[in-house]
Design a protein around this motif. Structure first.
Motif, PDB file in Angstrom:
ATOM      1  N   ALA A   1       6.730 -15.273  -7.629  1.00 36.78           N
ATOM      2  CA  ALA A   1       6.200 -14.241  -8.487  1.00 36.78           C
ATOM      3  C   ALA A   1       4.788 -14.712  -8.532  1.00 36.78           C
ATOM      4  CB  ALA A   1       6.752 -14.115  -9.648  1.00 36.78           C
ATOM      5  N   LEU A   2       4.514 -15.944  -8.777  1.00 35.67           N
ATOM      6  CA  LEU A   2       3.224 -16.412  -8.719  1.00 35.67           C
ATOM      7  C   LEU A   2       2.262 -16.508  -7.600  1.00 35.67           C
ATOM      8  CD1 LEU A   2       0.849 -18.135 -10.817  1.00 35.67           C
ATOM      9  CD2 LEU A   2       2.101 -20.056  -9.755  1.00 35.67           C
ATOM     10  N   THR A   3       3.078 -16.666  -6.592  1.00 35.99           N
ATOM     11  CA  THR A   3       2.401 -16.490  -5.192  1.00 35.99           C
ATOM     12  C   THR A   3       2.170 -14.996  -4.997  1.00 35.99           C
ATOM     13  OG1 THR A   3       3.602 -18.256  -4.313  1.00 35.99           O
ATOM     14  CG2 THR A   3       2.757 -16.982  -2.662  1.00 35.99           C
ATOM     15  N   GLY A   4       2.953 -14.255  -5.144  1.00 39.56           N
ATOM     16  CA  GLY A   4       2.724 -12.716  -4.787  1.00 39.56           C
ATOM     17  C   GLY A   4       1.637 -12.245  -5.668  1.00 39.56           C
ATOM     18  N   ALA A   5       1.277 -12.692  -7.070  1.00 38.66           N
ATOM     19  CA  ALA A   5       0.235 -12.225  -7.861  1.00 38.66           C
ATOM     20  C   ALA A   5      -1.027 -12.822  -7.275  1.00 38.66           C
ATOM     21  CB  ALA A   5       0.659 -12.541  -9.419  1.00 38.66           C
ATOM     22  N   ALA A   6      -0.962 -13.908  -7.043  1.00 41.78           N
ATOM     23  CA  ALA A   6      -2.204 -14.677  -6.613  1.00 41.78           C
ATOM     24  C   ALA A   6      -2.696 -14.280  -5.127  1.00 41.78           C
ATOM     25  CB  ALA A   6      -2.086 -16.088  -6.510  1.00 41.78           C
ATOM     26  N   GLY A   7      -1.666 -13.906  -4.451  1.00 41.66           N
ATOM     27  CA  GLY A   7      -1.917 -13.242  -3.050  1.00 41.66           C
ATOM     28  C   GLY A   7      -2.475 -12.011  -3.011  1.00 41.66           C
ATOM     29  N   ALA A   8      -2.003 -10.883  -4.379  1.00 35.58           N
ATOM     30  CA  ALA A   8      -2.537  -9.772  -4.399  1.00 35.58           C
ATOM     31  C   ALA A   8      -3.807  -9.843  -4.672  1.00 35.58           C
ATOM     32  CB  ALA A   8      -1.710  -8.963  -5.445  1.00 35.58           C
ATOM     33  N   LEU A   9      -4.496 -10.594  -5.679  1.00 33.88           N
ATOM     34  CA  LEU A   9      -5.772 -10.801  -5.765  1.00 33.88           C
ATOM     35  C   LEU A   9      -6.671 -11.223  -4.787  1.00 33.88           C
ATOM     36  CD1 LEU A   9      -5.303 -12.077  -9.343  1.00 33.88           C
ATOM     37  CD2 LEU A   9      -5.811  -9.695  -8.695  1.00 33.88           C
ATOM     38  N   VAL A  10      -6.187 -12.465  -4.140  1.00 33.91           N
ATOM     39  CA  VAL A  10      -7.063 -13.017  -3.325  1.00 33.91           C
ATOM     40  C   VAL A  10      -7.352 -12.412  -1.879  1.00 33.91           C
ATOM     41  CG1 VAL A  10      -6.934 -15.254  -1.803  1.00 33.91           C
ATOM     42  CG2 VAL A  10      -6.400 -15.265  -4.073  1.00 33.91           C
ATOM     43  N   GLN A  11      -6.188 -11.558  -1.486  1.00 32.99           N
ATOM     44  CA  GLN A  11      -6.292 -10.833  -0.215  1.00 32.99           C
ATOM     45  C   GLN A  11      -7.405  -9.924  -0.286  1.00 32.99           C
ATOM     46  OE1 GLN A  11      -5.083  -7.540   0.720  1.00 32.99           O
ATOM     47  NE2 GLN A  11      -4.689  -6.909  -1.546  1.00 32.99           N
TER      48      GLN A  11
ATOM     49  N   VAL B   1       4.772  -8.413  -6.518  1.00 33.83           N
ATOM     50  CA  VAL B   1       3.959  -7.267  -5.807  1.00 33.83           C
ATOM     51  C   VAL B   1       4.232  -5.786  -6.254  1.00 33.83           C
ATOM     52  CG1 VAL B   1       3.468  -6.358  -3.313  1.00 33.83           C
ATOM     53  CG2 VAL B   1       3.594  -8.936  -3.821  1.00 33.83           C
ATOM     54  N   LEU B   2       5.554  -5.535  -6.325  1.00 30.46           N
ATOM     55  CA  LEU B   2       5.942  -4.175  -6.485  1.00 30.46           C
ATOM     56  C   LEU B   2       5.185  -3.763  -7.897  1.00 30.46           C
ATOM     57  CD1 LEU B   2       9.463  -3.467  -5.285  1.00 30.46           C
ATOM     58  CD2 LEU B   2       7.192  -2.864  -4.258  1.00 30.46           C
ATOM     59  N   PHE B   3       5.370  -4.730  -8.943  1.00 30.77           N
ATOM     60  CA  PHE B   3       4.773  -4.367 -10.081  1.00 30.77           C
ATOM     61  C   PHE B   3       3.404  -4.387 -10.047  1.00 30.77           C
ATOM     62  CE2 PHE B   3       2.810  -6.068 -14.171  1.00 30.77           C
ATOM     63  CZ  PHE B   3       3.732  -5.354 -15.163  1.00 30.77           C
ATOM     64  N   LEU B   4       2.457  -4.810  -9.346  1.00 27.13           N
ATOM     65  CA  LEU B   4       1.182  -4.781  -9.071  1.00 27.13           C
ATOM     66  C   LEU B   4       0.857  -3.555  -8.322  1.00 27.13           C
ATOM     67  CD1 LEU B   4      -0.011  -8.445  -8.795  1.00 27.13           C
ATOM     68  CD2 LEU B   4      -0.132  -7.057 -10.697  1.00 27.13           C
ATOM     69  N   THR B   5       1.773  -2.999  -7.605  1.00 32.20           N
ATOM     70  CA  THR B   5       1.362  -1.660  -6.874  1.00 32.20           C
ATOM     71  C   THR B   5       1.608  -0.418  -7.696  1.00 32.20           C
ATOM     72  OG1 THR B   5       3.550  -1.623  -6.014  1.00 32.20           O
ATOM     73  CG2 THR B   5       1.870  -2.510  -4.523  1.00 32.20           C
ATOM     74  N   ALA B   6       2.422  -0.542  -8.735  1.00 31.77           N
ATOM     75  CA  ALA B   6       2.558   0.772  -9.565  1.00 31.77           C
ATOM     76  C   ALA B   6       1.430   1.142 -10.123  1.00 31.77           C
ATOM     77  CB  ALA B   6       3.695   0.287 -10.694  1.00 31.77           C
ATOM     78  N   THR B   7       1.082   2.006 -10.184  1.00 36.48           N
ATOM     79  CA  THR B   7      -0.180   2.755 -10.994  1.00 36.48           C
ATOM     80  C   THR B   7      -0.034   3.131 -12.443  1.00 36.48           C
ATOM     81  OG1 THR B   7       0.590   4.943 -10.661  1.00 36.48           O
ATOM     82  CG2 THR B   7      -0.817   4.259  -8.816  1.00 36.48           C
TER      83      THR B   7
END
Length: 140
Positions: free
Chosen positions: A35-45, A88-94
């Motif tokens: 979960a931490l890698t997905g959240a950090a990757g969403a911001l860094v990418q 990642v799915l949590f961060l893609t939700a509007t």
């Protein structure tokens, strides 16, 4: 001198050992790291394109491979991949305010599909060890 033969105990296999507290903690830790890698990757990418995209995909693939190596089973990829996917799915939700982390760019789609592909590749290839014993062979 006794002639009784003792039968050796079969080796303990990690798949049949059952749920132990250490194993449960390892899977929970891998889930949280995913979960931490997905959240950090969403911001860094999106911040440092294309270097951030490559960095975030490399971090996800490294975590998935490490999950396999640490647990000795494909469940390590499942735990870390599930944590990555949930984040990642949590961060893609509007949200009602209209804010979201992922834009509609090529990098976002490469990150989403590339992370899922990395999890599938690490689960398929895997770094599983040979079971102990002289006459045990995988695939036969």
């Amino acid at each position: 001198m006794s002639t009784t033969s003792r039968t050796p105990h079969p080796p303990v296999n990690s798949r049949t050992a059952g749920a132990r507290p250490g194993r449960i903690a390892a899977f929970l830790g891998l889930f949280l790291l995913g979960a931490l890698t997905g959240a950090a990757g969403a911001l860094v990418q999106a911040a440092w394109f294309p270097g951030g995209l490559l960095l975030s995909l490399a971090a996800a693939a490294g975590l998935f491979w490490t999950g396999t190596a640490l647990t000795g089973s494909r469940a390590g990829v499942g735990a870390s991949g599930a944590g990555w996917l949930v984040a990642v799915l949590f961060l893609t939700a509007t949200r009602p305010e209209g804010d979201f982390v992922f834009g509609a760019g090529l990098g976002s789609y490469v990150f989403l599909l590339g992370g899922m592909a990395a999890a599938v590749i690490c689960a398929t290839v895997g770094n599983l060890v040979q079971p102990p014993g002289d006459s045990v062979r995988l695939g036969k």
